[in-house]
Design an enzyme around this catalytic site. Structure first.
Site, mmCIF file in Angstrom:
data_model
loop_
_atom_site.group_PDB
_atom_site.id
_atom_site.type_symbol
_atom_site.label_atom_id
_atom_site.label_comp_id
_atom_site.label_asym_id
_atom_site.label_seq_id
_atom_site.Cartn_x
_atom_site.Cartn_y
_atom_site.Cartn_z
ATOM 1 N N ASP A 129 0.859 -1.190 0.000
ATOM 2 C CA ASP A 129 0.000 0.000 0.000
ATOM 3 C C ASP A 129 0.894 1.239 0.000
ATOM 4 O O ASP A 129 2.108 1.127 0.154
ATOM 5 C CB ASP A 129 -0.948 -0.017 1.230
ATOM 6 N N HIS B 220 8.572 -5.407 -1.450
ATOM 7 C CA HIS B 220 7.669 -6.319 -2.178
ATOM 8 C C HIS B 220 6.886 -5.620 -3.274
ATOM 9 O O HIS B 220 5.893 -6.161 -3.759
ATOM 10 C CB HIS B 220 6.692 -6.994 -1.191
ATOM 11 N N CYS C 95 5.395 -3.257 -16.939
ATOM 12 C CA CYS C 95 5.244 -3.754 -18.310
ATOM 13 C C CYS C 95 6.239 -4.894 -18.564
ATOM 14 O O CYS C 95 7.455 -4.707 -18.483
ATOM 15 C CB CYS C 95 5.498 -2.617 -19.317
ATOM 16 N N GLY D 127 4.944 -4.623 13.203
ATOM 17 C CA GLY D 127 3.757 -5.175 12.550
ATOM 18 C C GLY D 127 4.036 -6.236 11.516
ATOM 19 O O GLY D 127 3.392 -6.270 10.470
HETATM 20 N N1 APR Z 1 -0.606 -3.436 15.479
HETATM 21 C C1 APR Z 1 0.566 -4.119 15.523
HETATM 22 N N2 APR Z 1 0.727 -5.356 15.003
HETATM 23 C C2 APR Z 1 -0.351 -5.911 14.407
HETATM 24 C C3 APR Z 1 -1.601 -5.264 14.323
HETATM 25 C C4 APR Z 1 -1.700 -3.968 14.892
HETATM 26 N N3 APR Z 1 -2.845 -3.262 14.859
HETATM 27 N N4 APR Z 1 -2.476 -6.088 13.673
HETATM 28 C C5 APR Z 1 -1.784 -7.206 13.359
HETATM 29 N N5 APR Z 1 -0.514 -7.110 13.812
HETATM 30 C C6 APR Z 1 0.577 -8.069 13.660
HETATM 31 C C7 APR Z 1 0.145 -9.517 13.716
HETATM 32 O O1 APR Z 1 0.194 -9.975 15.050
HETATM 33 C C8 APR Z 1 1.203 -10.185 12.839
HETATM 34 O O2 APR Z 1 2.327 -10.571 13.610
HETATM 35 O O3 APR Z 1 1.105 -7.861 12.367
HETATM 36 C C9 APR Z 1 1.634 -9.087 11.872
HETATM 37 C C10 APR Z 1 1.095 -9.297 10.466
HETATM 38 O O4 APR Z 1 1.711 -10.464 9.971
HETATM 39 P P1 APR Z 1 1.351 -10.956 8.494
HETATM 40 O O5 APR Z 1 -0.134 -10.936 8.328
HETATM 41 O O6 APR Z 1 2.120 -12.229 8.279
HETATM 42 O O7 APR Z 1 1.929 -9.829 7.527
HETATM 43 P P2 APR Z 1 3.451 -9.588 7.151
HETATM 44 O O8 APR Z 1 4.365 -10.009 8.263
HETATM 45 O O9 APR Z 1 3.557 -8.210 6.648
HETATM 46 O O10 APR Z 1 3.654 -10.607 5.916
HETATM 47 C C11 APR Z 1 4.925 -10.549 5.267
HETATM 48 O O11 APR Z 1 4.128 -12.125 3.637
HETATM 49 O O12 APR Z 1 2.442 -12.884 2.325
HETATM 50 C C12 APR Z 1 3.621 -12.159 2.312
HETATM 51 O O13 APR Z 1 4.163 -10.484 0.781
HETATM 52 C C13 APR Z 1 3.356 -10.741 1.881
HETATM 53 O O14 APR Z 1 4.500 -8.762 2.649
HETATM 54 C C14 APR Z 1 3.806 -9.914 3.087
HETATM 55 C C15 APR Z 1 4.734 -10.858 3.811
#
Ligand code: APR
Length: 234
Positions: free
Chosen positions: A94, A109, A117, A176
């Site tokens: 985003d 990412h 393209c 996060g």
């Molecule tokens: N504040 C802080 N942490 C949060 C909140 C919040 N409001 N809401 C969720 N979280 C935490 C969750 O506990 C979790 O540990 O954010 C984390 C989100 O983890 P994922 O959903 O796995 O996302 P992310 O770590 O960004 O994934 C990494 O995986 O699928 C690929 O390319 C995709 O960039 C992504 C990568």
């Protein structure tokens, strides 16, 4: 904070959660509604391009209805005020960090609001849809645009710059992210090898929590502004 000049910050979906953007692995998260291998791999795109393009068209439209939250705004404030080196490496696709004002930022990412393209390799800012196979603004080729998002099995972006920053870091902060996906999940170890102090700000302990010197658990919208105030000595 004494002795800190160079800061690297890694953000994940948790930093955008309070803006209403689904995370990937929380209950009801994005991957729970879709099989990753059906929408986020080159093979999926080759197998069913319409499914993949519609998925990303929906995500691209959704993020344009969201707004940065207090965590994005605090990080932008830190970026503007910090006199030393600072780099925000976001796994998020985003544009909420930018819209909050962050400048020293890398999208490891890729970005929802770019189209790539496959004919001329140009990236163009894209806020519309790709399902109708529009022409590339740079070379005019039709039907050659794909989401500029790094899929599983593809190389993340600007890794050399990121590792150089990690090797110079005095402080590494992970915000996060679940620590589930490499190479980002390994950055904390890279930073430790350079002697950096490490801090995790997350709703719950991540998969890599044990690598961090310190951790604070809670919402990014509360934790990040408080941490930025500390770092800026406010
Ligand atoms: N504040 C802080 N942490 C949060 C909140 C919040 N409001 N809401 C969720 N979280 C935490 C969750 O506990 C979790 O540990 O954010 C984390 C989100 O983890 P994922 O959903 O796995 O996302 P992310 O770590 O960004 O994934 C990494 O995986 O699928 C690929 O390319 C995709 O960039 C992504 C990568």
């Amino acid at each position: 904070m004494s002795g800190i000049n160079n800061i690297v910050i890694l953000t994940g979906a948790g930093v955008s959660a309070e803006s209403g953007i689904d995370t990937f692995r929380d209950a009801g998260g994005l991957w729970e509604q879709h099989r990753v291998e059906d929408v986020a791999t080159p093979e999926a795109f080759a197998r069913d391009p319409d499914l993949v393009l519609r998925f990303y068209d929906m995500r691209r439209a959704a993020i344009q209805t969201k707004r940065p939250n207090a965590a994005h705004e605090a990080l932008a404030r830190l970026d503007a005020a910090w006199p030393g080196e600072l780099l925000i490496v976001t796994q998020n696709v985003d544009d909420l960090h930018e819209r909050a004002g962050a400048k020293r930022l890398i999208h490891i990412h890729g970005e929802h609001l770019n189209a790539w393209c496959t004919a001329c390799d140009a990236r163009s800012r894209w806020t519309g849809t790709l399902i109708e196979r529009p022409a590339c603004p740079a070379c005019g080729a039709a039907g050659m645009l794909r989401p500029d998002v790094v899929w599983f099995g593809e190389m993340p972006y600007r890794m050399d710059e990121i590792y150089a920053a990690l090797n110079r870091a005095d402080l590494f902060v992970s915000i996060g992210t679940s620590g589930a996906v490499y190479p980002a999940a390994g950055f904390v170890r890279e930073a430790r090898q350079s002697g950096a102090r490490t801090l995790e700000l997350n709703m719950e302990p991540s998969q890599g929590s044990h690598w961090f010197d310190a951790a604070r658990h809670g919402s990014a919208g509360a934790l990040v502004p408080a941490w930025v105030d500390e770092v800026l000595g406010q």
